[in-house]
Every structure is written in C-alpha cells, then in structure tokens.
Design a protein around this motif. Sequence first.
Motif, PDB file in Angstrom:
ATOM      1  N   ALA A 122       2.311  -3.656   2.422  1.00  0.00           N
ATOM      2  CA  ALA A 122       3.566  -3.313   1.767  1.00  0.00           C
ATOM      3  C   ALA A 122       3.715  -4.070   0.457  1.00  0.00           C
ATOM      4  O   ALA A 122       3.114  -5.134   0.259  1.00  0.00           O
ATOM      5  CB  ALA A 122       4.744  -3.616   2.685  1.00  0.00           C
ATOM      6  N   ASP A 123       4.524  -3.515  -0.450  1.00  0.00           N
ATOM      7  CA  ASP A 123       4.890  -4.284  -1.638  1.00  0.00           C
ATOM      8  C   ASP A 123       5.972  -5.298  -1.249  1.00  0.00           C
ATOM      9  O   ASP A 123       6.569  -5.193  -0.177  1.00  0.00           O
ATOM     10  CB  ASP A 123       5.352  -3.365  -2.776  1.00  0.00           C
ATOM     11  CG  ASP A 123       6.685  -2.689  -2.503  1.00  0.00           C
ATOM     12  OD1 ASP A 123       7.716  -3.391  -2.488  1.00  0.00           O
ATOM     13  OD2 ASP A 123       6.715  -1.460  -2.315  1.00  0.00           O
ATOM     14  N   PRO A 124       6.240  -6.301  -2.083  1.00  0.00           N
ATOM     15  CA  PRO A 124       7.175  -7.369  -1.674  1.00  0.00           C
ATOM     16  C   PRO A 124       8.569  -6.884  -1.309  1.00  0.00           C
ATOM     17  O   PRO A 124       9.190  -7.398  -0.372  1.00  0.00           O
ATOM     18  CB  PRO A 124       7.213  -8.289  -2.906  1.00  0.00           C
ATOM     19  CG  PRO A 124       5.913  -8.064  -3.595  1.00  0.00           C
ATOM     20  CD  PRO A 124       5.591  -6.614  -3.377  1.00  0.00           C
ATOM     21  N   VAL A 125       9.104  -5.899  -2.041  1.00  0.00           N
ATOM     22  CA  VAL A 125      10.460  -5.431  -1.764  1.00  0.00           C
ATOM     23  C   VAL A 125      10.501  -4.696  -0.433  1.00  0.00           C
ATOM     24  O   VAL A 125      11.378  -4.946   0.410  1.00  0.00           O
ATOM     25  CB  VAL A 125      10.967  -4.526  -2.901  1.00  0.00           C
ATOM     26  CG1 VAL A 125      12.340  -3.954  -2.562  1.00  0.00           C
ATOM     27  CG2 VAL A 125      11.026  -5.294  -4.211  1.00  0.00           C
ATOM     28  N   ASP A 126       9.561  -3.773  -0.224  1.00  0.00           N
ATOM     29  CA  ASP A 126       9.523  -3.028   1.037  1.00  0.00           C
ATOM     30  C   ASP A 126       9.287  -3.974   2.204  1.00  0.00           C
ATOM     31  O   ASP A 126       9.866  -3.804   3.287  1.00  0.00           O
ATOM     32  CB  ASP A 126       8.418  -1.972   0.973  1.00  0.00           C
ATOM     33  CG  ASP A 126       8.496  -0.970   2.114  1.00  0.00           C
ATOM     34  OD1 ASP A 126       9.625  -0.557   2.466  1.00  0.00           O
ATOM     35  OD2 ASP A 126       7.448  -0.589   2.655  1.00  0.00           O
ATOM     36  N   LEU A 159       6.768   2.992  -7.316  1.00  0.00           N
ATOM     37  CA  LEU A 159       6.385   4.392  -7.469  1.00  0.00           C
ATOM     38  C   LEU A 159       5.358   4.787  -6.414  1.00  0.00           C
ATOM     39  O   LEU A 159       5.411   5.897  -5.857  1.00  0.00           O
ATOM     40  CB  LEU A 159       5.824   4.639  -8.867  1.00  0.00           C
ATOM     41  CG  LEU A 159       5.380   6.084  -9.168  1.00  0.00           C
ATOM     42  CD1 LEU A 159       6.531   7.064  -8.979  1.00  0.00           C
ATOM     43  CD2 LEU A 159       4.803   6.197 -10.574  1.00  0.00           C
ATOM     44  N   ASP A 160       4.447   3.879  -6.102  1.00  0.00           N
ATOM     45  CA  ASP A 160       3.460   4.153  -5.059  1.00  0.00           C
ATOM     46  C   ASP A 160       4.150   4.369  -3.720  1.00  0.00           C
ATOM     47  O   ASP A 160       3.783   5.283  -2.957  1.00  0.00           O
ATOM     48  CB  ASP A 160       2.476   2.983  -4.967  1.00  0.00           C
ATOM     49  CG  ASP A 160       1.440   3.193  -3.867  1.00  0.00           C
ATOM     50  OD1 ASP A 160       0.629   4.128  -3.983  1.00  0.00           O
ATOM     51  OD2 ASP A 160       1.446   2.412  -2.887  1.00  0.00           O
ATOM     52  N   LEU A 161       5.163   3.565  -3.414  1.00  0.00           N
ATOM     53  CA  LEU A 161       5.902   3.762  -2.166  1.00  0.00           C
ATOM     54  C   LEU A 161       6.660   5.082  -2.191  1.00  0.00           C
ATOM     55  O   LEU A 161       6.710   5.790  -1.171  1.00  0.00           O
ATOM     56  CB  LEU A 161       6.875   2.601  -1.942  1.00  0.00           C
ATOM     57  CG  LEU A 161       7.745   2.730  -0.691  1.00  0.00           C
ATOM     58  CD1 LEU A 161       6.899   2.762   0.577  1.00  0.00           C
ATOM     59  CD2 LEU A 161       8.771   1.604  -0.606  1.00  0.00           C
ATOM     60  N   PHE A 162       7.267   5.416  -3.330  1.00  0.00           N
ATOM     61  CA  PHE A 162       7.968   6.695  -3.447  1.00  0.00           C
ATOM     62  C   PHE A 162       7.020   7.851  -3.115  1.00  0.00           C
ATOM     63  O   PHE A 162       7.366   8.754  -2.329  1.00  0.00           O
ATOM     64  CB  PHE A 162       8.523   6.855  -4.859  1.00  0.00           C
ATOM     65  CG  PHE A 162       9.228   8.167  -5.102  1.00  0.00           C
ATOM     66  CD1 PHE A 162      10.577   8.300  -4.821  1.00  0.00           C
ATOM     67  CD2 PHE A 162       8.537   9.260  -5.602  1.00  0.00           C
ATOM     68  CE1 PHE A 162      11.228   9.517  -5.025  1.00  0.00           C
ATOM     69  CE2 PHE A 162       9.174  10.477  -5.812  1.00  0.00           C
ATOM     70  CZ  PHE A 162      10.520  10.601  -5.533  1.00  0.00           C
ATOM     71  N   ARG A 163       5.844   7.835  -3.696  1.00  0.00           N
ATOM     72  CA  ARG A 163       4.882   8.907  -3.447  1.00  0.00           C
ATOM     73  C   ARG A 163       4.404   8.909  -2.005  1.00  0.00           C
ATOM     74  O   ARG A 163       4.244   9.975  -1.397  1.00  0.00           O
ATOM     75  CB  ARG A 163       3.703   8.759  -4.405  1.00  0.00           C
ATOM     76  CG  ARG A 163       4.059   9.108  -5.856  1.00  0.00           C
ATOM     77  CD  ARG A 163       2.930   8.799  -6.791  1.00  0.00           C
ATOM     78  NE  ARG A 163       3.180   9.335  -8.135  1.00  0.00           N
ATOM     79  CZ  ARG A 163       2.507   9.002  -9.219  1.00  0.00           C
ATOM     80  NH1 ARG A 163       1.521   8.102  -9.124  1.00  0.00           N
ATOM     81  NH2 ARG A 163       2.802   9.539 -10.391  1.00  0.00           N
ATOM     82  N   GLU A 219       4.552  -8.482 -16.928  1.00  0.00           N
ATOM     83  CA  GLU A 219       3.439  -7.953 -16.139  1.00  0.00           C
ATOM     84  C   GLU A 219       3.807  -7.889 -14.656  1.00  0.00           C
ATOM     85  O   GLU A 219       3.454  -6.930 -13.951  1.00  0.00           O
ATOM     86  CB  GLU A 219       2.201  -8.821 -16.336  1.00  0.00           C
ATOM     87  CG  GLU A 219       1.005  -8.445 -15.467  1.00  0.00           C
ATOM     88  CD  GLU A 219       0.578  -6.983 -15.598  1.00  0.00           C
ATOM     89  OE1 GLU A 219       0.010  -6.445 -14.622  1.00  0.00           O
ATOM     90  OE2 GLU A 219       0.831  -6.368 -16.658  1.00  0.00           O
ATOM     91  N   ILE A 220       4.548  -8.884 -14.171  1.00  0.00           N
ATOM     92  CA  ILE A 220       4.988  -8.856 -12.774  1.00  0.00           C
ATOM     93  C   ILE A 220       5.926  -7.674 -12.538  1.00  0.00           C
ATOM     94  O   ILE A 220       5.793  -6.952 -11.537  1.00  0.00           O
ATOM     95  CB  ILE A 220       5.673 -10.185 -12.410  1.00  0.00           C
ATOM     96  CG1 ILE A 220       4.636 -11.311 -12.380  1.00  0.00           C
ATOM     97  CG2 ILE A 220       6.391 -10.083 -11.071  1.00  0.00           C
ATOM     98  CD1 ILE A 220       5.234 -12.705 -12.280  1.00  0.00           C
ATOM     99  N   ILE A 221       6.861  -7.456 -13.462  1.00  0.00           N
ATOM    100  CA  ILE A 221       7.797  -6.342 -13.294  1.00  0.00           C
ATOM    101  C   ILE A 221       7.063  -5.011 -13.432  1.00  0.00           C
ATOM    102  O   ILE A 221       7.359  -4.055 -12.706  1.00  0.00           O
ATOM    103  CB  ILE A 221       8.951  -6.453 -14.307  1.00  0.00           C
ATOM    104  CG1 ILE A 221       9.737  -7.755 -14.076  1.00  0.00           C
ATOM    105  CG2 ILE A 221       9.884  -5.252 -14.196  1.00  0.00           C
ATOM    106  CD1 ILE A 221      10.245  -7.937 -12.665  1.00  0.00           C
ATOM    107  N   ALA A 238       5.120  -0.166 -10.631  1.00  0.00           N
ATOM    108  CA  ALA A 238       4.012   0.658 -10.126  1.00  0.00           C
ATOM    109  C   ALA A 238       4.006   0.698  -8.598  1.00  0.00           C
ATOM    110  O   ALA A 238       3.763   1.754  -7.993  1.00  0.00           O
ATOM    111  CB  ALA A 238       2.686   0.124 -10.651  1.00  0.00           C
ATOM    112  N   ALA A 239       4.297  -0.450  -7.971  1.00  0.00           N
ATOM    113  CA  ALA A 239       4.312  -0.507  -6.506  1.00  0.00           C
ATOM    114  C   ALA A 239       5.436   0.326  -5.926  1.00  0.00           C
ATOM    115  O   ALA A 239       5.262   0.998  -4.895  1.00  0.00           O
ATOM    116  CB  ALA A 239       4.437  -1.960  -6.036  1.00  0.00           C
TER     117      ALA A 239
END
Length: 771
Positions: free
Chosen positions: A174-178, A650-654, A640-642, A647-648
């Motif tokens: 998972a990305d950090p937020v998810d 958007l990857d979760l959205f998809r 760069e972190i943001i 990107a992460a």
Amino acid sequence: MPKPFRLPDFYMPYPARLNPHLEHARIHSKAWARALTMIEGSGVWDERDFDRHDYALLCSYTHPDCDAEELALVTDWYVWVFFFDDHFLETYKRPRDMAGARAYLDRLPAFMPIQDPSAMPEPANAVEAGLADLWVRTVPAKSERWRQRFAESNRHLLEESLWELANISENRVADPVDYIEMRRKVGGAPWSAHLVEHANNVEVPDRVAASRPLRVLKDTFSDAVHLRNDLFSYQREVEQEGENANCVLVLERFLGCDTQTAAELTNQLLTSRLHQFEQTALTELAPLFAKYAVGPAEAVQVGLYVKGLQDWQAGGHEWHMRSSRYMNDAGHGDDENSGESELASQFPLHGPMGLGTSAARLFGSIARTMPLRLKRLAHKPYEHVGPTPIPPLKLPGELRLNPHLDAARRHSLQWARDIGILDGVWDEKHLLGTDIPLCAAAINPDSSREELDLATDWLTLGTYADDYFPLVFGTTRDRAAARLCVERLTALTSDNPPAPLSALERGMADVWRRTAAVCPADHLEALRQANRTMLEAWLWELDNAAMNRIPDPVDYIEMRRESFGSDLTMILAQRGSGLLPPSVVRSRPVQALRHAAADWSFLVNDLYSYQKEIQFEGEVHNAVLVARDFFDCDRDQALEIIRALIAARLDLFRHAAEVEIPALAQALRLPADTRKALDLHIQALRDWMTGIHHWHQETKRYDEAESRRRRAARLGQTRITSASWGLRHSTGLLGASAGATAAAAERPQARTASAPPGPNASVANRSPISR
C-alpha cells in the motif's frame, strides 16, 4: 537471526502501571482458551505459544484500574483477536484462499446482534464460539449506540482482513496514506478504544462521539498503537510470515530508503501522532463541551476515556518490550520479565528497563522529542520560495470541455456583480483571471447550460469564501465571528433559512435555492453535510494559523480533503451515483476510489499554489510545506515526495476502478443498473480530477505576477480604511466582536485593506485583497 534494524528511541510521556489482578487473568484466560480449543487441537497455538505471548500481561498493563472480572473479560477479548489473526494467517493468507476467507468472514457479523445479544446461530469453530461468548458477556452493560459502534469496529477488524489478503496475493504494498487508513480498520486499535470505555465503566456521549476531537483522539490512539506494533513486529511479519502490511515496509518501498531509515521515520510519525493526540485533548475538548453543552458528569466520562487511552499507550509499549510474540524466542516461565534481558541486549533502549521503571524514562523521552514539537511551531511565514517547478504528472483520463463554457464565463461575471463579491476580497481582474467557469466546464463536460452555470456559481462562491475566511477572520483571529459565520452559512441551507446579510451569504442563499429546486432529496442532504464539513474544516485551518502550527501529516491529509471541498464538488459533478445502494457507497473499494481522487486533486492544488500560499499569504496548510517540515528536507526534495504521493494515489484510484470495484460487483452480484451507475461514478471522478488539473494549468490565480499585484494593492491602503472594511465584514454583518475587530484593524502591524466602494463606484476603482 540478525535483526533488521535497531529500535529507535520511542516517545512515551505516560507511565505504565500494572493491574494487581494479573495472575487471575492469566489463569482465567488460559482456561477459557483451552475450553474453546484455541490451544490444544487448534493447529495454531500450543501451550508454550500461549504462555510466551502473555496476553494477560498486555491487558494488565493496558487496563491497570479495572477489577478482576473486567480484566478477565478484556483479556479474553485479546486472546480471541490474536487467535483470529493467527488462525486467519494459517488458514487463508498462506494458501491465498480468498473465496474461503470471504465465506468465513461473512458468518461472523451474525454473532454480534445489536438488539438481542443471544440471537445468534450455532458456532461452527473456535473463532465463532469465542465471539459468541464474549458478545453476550460484554454488550448488556452498554447502550444500543455503543453496541453499534463496537460492532462496526469488529466488522472492520474482521472484514478488512480481505484487504491484507488481496495485497499479499497481488504482492502489492500500500501507499502510506492508504496504509494508515486501512491499518486502523484491520489493526484493531479502534476496537481497543471501545474496550477502554467498557473497562473504565464509561461511555462517550453519543452526540459528540462522531465529532472531530473524539474522532482524532481515537484515530491518533489507533495510529500510535499500530505504528509501534509495526516497529516491534517487522521481523516476524515481514521476514518470517511474508506479510506486507507494515509501515516500515511501506516507507521502504515508497521512499526507496533502507530499513533503518524507514524505521526511524515510522517512529517519527508515531511521535507526531502522539503529539496530535495531546494537542487535540488539550485544545479541542473544552470548545467541544461548550458547543454541545456537555455537562460536568459527561465531561468526566470523556476525561476518563482519554486517560484510559493514555494508559493503553503506556501499557502497550511496556508489553511490546517484554512479550516474545514479536521480539525474541525467550519464554516467560513463571516471571513475566524473564525475557527482558535478552530483549534489552538485542534491542538497546535508553533508561532503566525493570518492572515499574517506565516513569523513570519519561523525562528523557519528552526531552528527545521536544525539537520535533517546537519545530512545528517555529515556521517563519512569508518565506521567499520563488516559482514552483511543477513536475510532470500522469492524468487519470482525457480532458473533455463542456460546449457551454463561453456562456458560463459571461454568466459568471454578471453573477459575481449581482451578488456583490467584487468587494475588495476579489476584483474583476482576479475573477476573470481565475476563470472558474473553465474548471466547471472541465469537471462537468456533459452538463446542460443551466447546470453548468449553477456548478460555476458553486465553485466561484467556494473559492471566494476560501479567500474570505483567512482575510477577514485570520488577520483578526476572531474565532467567535468565524464560528458565527459558519453557523449562518449553514443555516442558509436549512428548510427555514435566515435573510442573507452579506455578499457571501447572498451567494450561498442563491446557489442553495437553485440547487434545491433540481436536486434529489438524498443528494441535497449529502450536499448540505458536505458543505458543513468544508466550513468546519476552515475553522480548523484558522486555529492552526493562529498558532502558526504546521499540521501533523496524517491530520493534514484527512482535513485537507474536507477543506478542499472534495465531497461537495464530487456531489455536484457526479452522475448516476444516485442509483448506488448505501452499502456499495460505504464499501472499502468505493471509499478508496473517492479518497484517492480527492487526495490526487488537492495535492495537485498544493503544488500549483505553493508559492502563492507560502510566500504571499503566510499559510501553513500546504502539502509541500508539511513534507518539508516532517522530512526536514528542502523544497525540491519535498516536491519529489509529493509528486510520488500523487502518482501513488492515482495508482490506487486505477486499482480500485479496474480491479477492486469489479471484484466487489461480482462478489455482491450487483445488478446491471448498479454496475452501470458505478461506471458512471468512476468516469465522473476521472473528469473531476482531469478537469481540476487542466484548470490549474490555465488559471492565473497562482501566477506570481497576480500574487504580487494583489499584495501591492493591499499594502497601499491606509489603516483607517482597513478598520472600516473589517467592521463591515466581521461585525456589521455578523454582529460579533466589533470592538475587538476594530482594535485589531487599528494596530500598526495589522494587514490593511481598502474600504469597500460605494454602490456607484466603478469596477476599475475596486482594490483587490488577498490572504
């Protein structure tokens, strides 16, 4: 086995205390687990495993004040939840049995009836039998609303195990937020918070249970519990069991850093969440009690609940330093501390380590983390940052523009004149350069001309109000007037609205009247709630600005969704989702889709608005600044972190749109019309995100020249006209704090603004004012 990293220095400001009924709980819980075949015959634990884990020690540390019977009950709950976790790992995670896991989990809610605790089916296994026994022993002493909240936490704990299993099956981290969001549900700490109420014989009043302060207290408690567990359990979970739901691993993958660095950052986030817990308890509870007329007896209940959460933090930390479940292979024997010497040698920690010595470590813990706390309050506003280099971003879809855009532009200018928002907060040049109709046309490509006009007016009003609040209330720090403004704007969306008294109120009254005439009742109620949520989030921003406090990163992400107006504008842009059943809308895949869309969009906004907000407005609410503060890095590293986080998301959205939602539709056997409504909802969100990005590329709102123009006009005014303007907007229309506002406006260091022009003044003479 070599250790993957050295444990960091933990922040723990509360002393751990041990319940005197520990031995009673040990004897009782082993007998209870054995009677339910969780020990011998389960294929999951044997007696040595059970003794080494020592869940009675955990509960004696985390619930130090309850009596023997209550401690036994709470310990049984923890035995059950850890057994469930290990049983689910062996039976479903290791074999990757998604179908079996879903069937297994689908039965468990039947053992948590709300009305009649005994109305449940016959248990078929140890997990069901344990839940059935615990439920009837627990809920009779609590209200129906508490039972509902507790059952919901249990369902999240159980059902979201499928999220972990799916990620393992797909080898997806998972990305950090998810991760933070899902770990709260599957990690069990919100469930623990409900047991804190039970063990302390208190109950949070229902009317404040869902408020921001209580929600943040539970969320920060949960995050701290889980992040601490991730640090202690990394070796067992990641290296031995193949788990990938661990924050250390999440940060390793997301940042591309080594394990030690990821562990240090995980601990820094843990510290930040505990600081947020303390900040919320000390600054937000008293205003909440006043707002909801919480009396002394109820306030004591909340206070004991908060103390119980603190006890859990301290006790959970002590248990993690002693239990061999994650840290080492030493058994306890007859002494709960027998594994301590091996633990201390493998994971050196600062200060004395014996039983009863946790208080001796408090001062060092607080001192070591004080720089982090102070740095968050030491930001110098109006820092020169220069133009922001916008990194290339992938888009969720193709841009489509509504054919009525030109007509919407003409309408927007006339509407702004008629309502009166070209009053000094904005002028006509700023309105035209901002080009709100372009945003509306991009996120509503298929709307009729009338629908596009209404969407444009909503966005115009929201953008104007977003500038109005910090200018009028931020400069004077007049929170009472800001609260009254929120109450009046909210009242204008009621069935019996007051007469509008200002341009802001006239705008709200107008768009709400037109929306109510065409909007279905369910959407209208959702819109009303979303509008209130956005306005309340602006008060949170004002409070942070008054303290010059850069937000905690998790609190920022979650509140930025609200202050950005994500739900409000999504509702205005969505098509066909009225056909979606509430259970589908509340499902994890649909919520993940919506949260990812919201985060992607406001993070894009934060990139484009960084110079405007930081250099010209003195803001503290921007993701780039939050990243700079948390990671202690420069602007380009923060960018760069943001970018990576955008990107992460958007990857979760998809992933949610293309994998999780189709799987949900198949699992729930959704009918064709519901599946079509889901497709329309996904496309509406794609248009929403793509349109927001296109608008940011084209608008003049964030241009340096426009920011300089507005600042120069503001600084060129006199104090007396500033006082007149402030009186008109802060007090003449709201009826609050007239003397205080006028005095603030007269101070030499106060920011100044022009007096509003009279009704016959030309547009060219209207001076702009920005935050």
